[in-house]
Write an enzyme that holds these catalytic residues in place. Structure first.
Site, PDB file in Angstrom:
ATOM      1  N   GLY A 100     -15.472  -4.657  33.678  1.00 56.72           N
ATOM      2  CA  GLY A 100     -15.328  -4.781  35.139  1.00 56.72           C
ATOM      3  C   GLY A 100     -14.194  -5.737  35.475  1.00 56.72           C
ATOM      4  N   TYR A 143     -27.855  -4.969  16.944  1.00 56.91           N
ATOM      5  CA  TYR A 143     -26.423  -5.222  16.733  1.00 56.91           C
ATOM      6  C   TYR A 143     -25.666  -3.901  16.646  1.00 56.91           C
ATOM      7  CZ  TYR A 143     -22.187  -7.216  14.574  1.00 56.91           C
ATOM      8  OH  TYR A 143     -20.899  -7.593  14.277  1.00 56.91           O
TER       9      TYR A 143
HETATM   10  P1  NAD Z   1     -19.414 -15.916  15.497  1.00 56.56           P
HETATM   11  O1  NAD Z   1     -20.897 -15.884  15.644  1.00 56.56           O
HETATM   12  O2  NAD Z   1     -18.792 -17.068  14.763  1.00 56.56           O
HETATM   13  O3  NAD Z   1     -18.702 -15.834  16.914  1.00 56.56           O
HETATM   14  C1  NAD Z   1     -19.287 -15.246  18.040  1.00 56.56           C
HETATM   15  C2  NAD Z   1     -19.021 -16.161  19.231  1.00 56.56           C
HETATM   16  O4  NAD Z   1     -19.543 -15.545  20.412  1.00 56.56           O
HETATM   17  C3  NAD Z   1     -19.718 -17.513  19.104  1.00 56.56           C
HETATM   18  O5  NAD Z   1     -18.841 -18.545  19.451  1.00 56.56           O
HETATM   19  C4  NAD Z   1     -20.890 -17.414  20.090  1.00 56.56           C
HETATM   20  O6  NAD Z   1     -21.306 -18.674  20.570  1.00 56.56           O
HETATM   21  C5  NAD Z   1     -20.304 -16.508  21.147  1.00 56.56           C
HETATM   22  N1  NAD Z   1     -21.303 -15.769  21.937  1.00 56.56           N
HETATM   23  C6  NAD Z   1     -22.368 -15.063  21.460  1.00 56.56           C
HETATM   24  N2  NAD Z   1     -23.046 -14.520  22.483  1.00 56.56           N
HETATM   25  C7  NAD Z   1     -22.383 -14.873  23.623  1.00 56.56           C
HETATM   26  C8  NAD Z   1     -22.597 -14.617  24.999  1.00 56.56           C
HETATM   27  N3  NAD Z   1     -23.639 -13.882  25.417  1.00 56.56           N
HETATM   28  N4  NAD Z   1     -21.731 -15.151  25.893  1.00 56.56           N
HETATM   29  C9  NAD Z   1     -20.686 -15.927  25.487  1.00 56.56           C
HETATM   30  N5  NAD Z   1     -20.434 -16.197  24.183  1.00 56.56           N
HETATM   31  C10 NAD Z   1     -21.280 -15.678  23.283  1.00 56.56           C
HETATM   32  O7  NAD Z   1     -18.998 -14.532  14.818  1.00 56.56           O
HETATM   33  P2  NAD Z   1     -17.591 -13.974  14.318  1.00 56.56           P
HETATM   34  O8  NAD Z   1     -17.749 -13.643  12.908  1.00 56.56           O
HETATM   35  O9  NAD Z   1     -16.499 -14.857  14.755  1.00 56.56           O
HETATM   36  O10 NAD Z   1     -17.524 -12.604  15.116  1.00 56.56           O
HETATM   37  C11 NAD Z   1     -16.724 -12.443  16.284  1.00 56.56           C
HETATM   38  C12 NAD Z   1     -16.812 -11.006  16.752  1.00 56.56           C
HETATM   39  O11 NAD Z   1     -16.324 -10.129  15.732  1.00 56.56           O
HETATM   40  C13 NAD Z   1     -18.227 -10.547  17.079  1.00 56.56           C
HETATM   41  O12 NAD Z   1     -18.190  -9.710  18.221  1.00 56.56           O
HETATM   42  C14 NAD Z   1     -18.624  -9.755  15.864  1.00 56.56           C
HETATM   43  O13 NAD Z   1     -19.585  -8.773  16.168  1.00 56.56           O
HETATM   44  C15 NAD Z   1     -17.301  -9.156  15.426  1.00 56.56           C
HETATM   45  N6  NAD Z   1     -17.298  -8.839  13.992  1.00 56.56           N
HETATM   46  C16 NAD Z   1     -17.242  -9.833  13.063  1.00 56.56           C
HETATM   47  C17 NAD Z   1     -17.281  -9.501  11.705  1.00 56.56           C
HETATM   48  C18 NAD Z   1     -17.201 -10.548  10.618  1.00 56.56           C
HETATM   49  O14 NAD Z   1     -17.302 -10.198   9.452  1.00 56.56           O
HETATM   50  N7  NAD Z   1     -16.998 -11.816  10.912  1.00 56.56           N
HETATM   51  C19 NAD Z   1     -17.396  -8.172  11.321  1.00 56.56           C
HETATM   52  C20 NAD Z   1     -17.492  -7.187  12.307  1.00 56.56           C
HETATM   53  C21 NAD Z   1     -17.428  -7.531  13.641  1.00 56.56           C
END
Ligand code: NAD
Ligand code: UDP
Length: 311
Positions: A100, A143
């Site tokens: 949005g 997820y």
């Molecule tokens: P992470 O948990 O370190 O980072 C996620 C961040 O999002 C955190 O800082 C958390 O506090 C914040 N967050 C969660 N819910 C929230 C909300 N409702 N509002 C605001 N902030 C919120 O994880 P990451 O490994 O850095 O992953 C980042 C993104 O990449 C995610 O979307 C994850 O699904 C995607 N991803 C990561 C991997 C991996 O291997 N690290 C693989 C596939 C996808």
């Protein structure tokens, strides 16, 4: 440009903030700090081009930006299963709010999707054309299905409202600033090895993963965001595949640890194999990972040695 990074206080998000600031952009970091931490971005707070907003993306927010990287979502199975309803809300309501916002201000938006959209894949390696094998009612569904709906929302806002979207399917990524207790395999094994504790292999360790170093992933995300006329979805990951048992032995070797491997029950719906086919990323983005597993793991071990040693 003025760039919004949701989840900017997390593992990948904080590296993205750092990189985009170094390129001269204004960065707005939005995070509710559920799994991220202020420690990940403390070194950026004095930069006049960096802004931090504590906010939960399931609530709407009005901001004026040119690009949005929607990274907010807990990513480790332990964290996303802690409050599964909230995890789905973050992917569904959060993505609607960010779409949005992008629609209102005509910003380009990139969604951090995942290899989990392929579930427990029957096609190997996984290509973007594969629709996946996902359990809709299991413990990983909050997820996996949340991220699948987020992709659906991205495509429908694009088709219906002409929103300028990008979808990255991220495969297992690792590096400094992973949370020490997030339960993911790289952080678990490294911390266990550094502390001389048993290394907890789930199942018999024959399941596979392919690990991408965080700087490579960030490069891929930025290339995707700035490439015109290509929405994705596109796989971003390192195709070098390893079994989890081999991975445990590698961490023991690199840390010089005396830890022993022990076997624990395999969690439900744990994918048997995972390896990205990155032909599309190579063709469209000219991207391929550059950091070899051993080099990336050494940097990650150095980081965790500081955390474990209280540095
Ligand atoms: P992470 O948990 O370190 O980072 C996620 C961040 O999002 C955190 O800082 C958390 O506090 C914040 N967050 C969660 N819910 C929230 C909300 N409702 N509002 C605001 N902030 C919120 O994880 P990451 O490994 O850095 O992953 C980042 C993104 O990449 C995610 O979307 C994850 O699904 C995607 N991803 C990561 C991997 C991996 O291997 N690290 C693989 C596939 C996808
Ligand atoms: N795993 C393991 N021991 C651990 C943590 C994870 O054997 O202490 C396994 C897990 O069962 C999975 C793989 O390592 O097969 C990767 O797990 P992770 O949670 O890092 O990511 P995902 O399953 O989401 O790829």
């Amino acid at each position: 440009m003025r760039i919004l990074i949701t989840g900017g206080g997390g593992f990948i998000g904080s590296h993205l903030c750092e990189r985009l600031l170094s390129e001269g952009h204004d960065v707005v970091c939005l995070d509710n700090f559920f799994t991220g931490s202020k420690g990940n971005i403390r070194h950026l707070l004095d930069n006049h081009r960096f802004e931090l907003i504590r906010h939960d993306i399931i609530e709407p927010i009005l901001l004026e930006v040119d690009q949005v990287y929607n990274m907010a979502c807990p990513a480790s199975p332990v964290h996303y299963q802690y409050n599964p309803v909230k995890t789905t809300k973050t992917s569904v309501m959060g993505t609607i709010n960010m779409l949005g916002l992008a629609k209102r201000v005509k910003a380009r938006i990139l969604q951090a999707s995942t290899s989990e959209v392929y579930g427990d894949p029957e096609i190997h390696p996984q290509t973007e054309s594969y629709w996946g094998n996902v359990n809709p009612i299991g413990i990983r569904s909050c997820y996996d299905e949340g991220k699948r709906v987020a992709e659906t929302l991205m495509m429908d806002y694009h088709r219906q409202n002409n929103v300028d979207i990008r979808i990255a399917r991220i495969f297992n990524t690792y590096g400094p600033r992973m949370a020490e207790h997030d339960g993911r395999v790289v952080s678990n094994f490294t911390v266990q090895a550094l502390r001389g504790e048993d290394i907890t292999v789930y199942g018999d360790g024959s399941q596979t993963r392919s690990f991408c170093y965080v700087s490579d992933l960030v490069e891929g995300l930025i290339r995707l965001m700035n490439r015109d006329d290509f929405t994705g979805p596109v796989n971003l990951g390192n195709p070098v595949e390893t079994s989890i048992l081999e991975f445990a032995e590698r961490i023991i070797g690199l840390t010089g640890s005396s830890s022993k491997v022990i076997f624990k029950p395999l969690p439900a719906d744990d994918p048997r194999q995972r390896q990205p086919d990155i032909s599309l990323a190579k063709e469209k983005l000219g991207w391929a990972p550059a950091v070899e597993l051993e080099a990336g793991l050494k940097r990650t071990i150095d980081y965790f040695a500081g955390v474990v040693g209280g540095k």
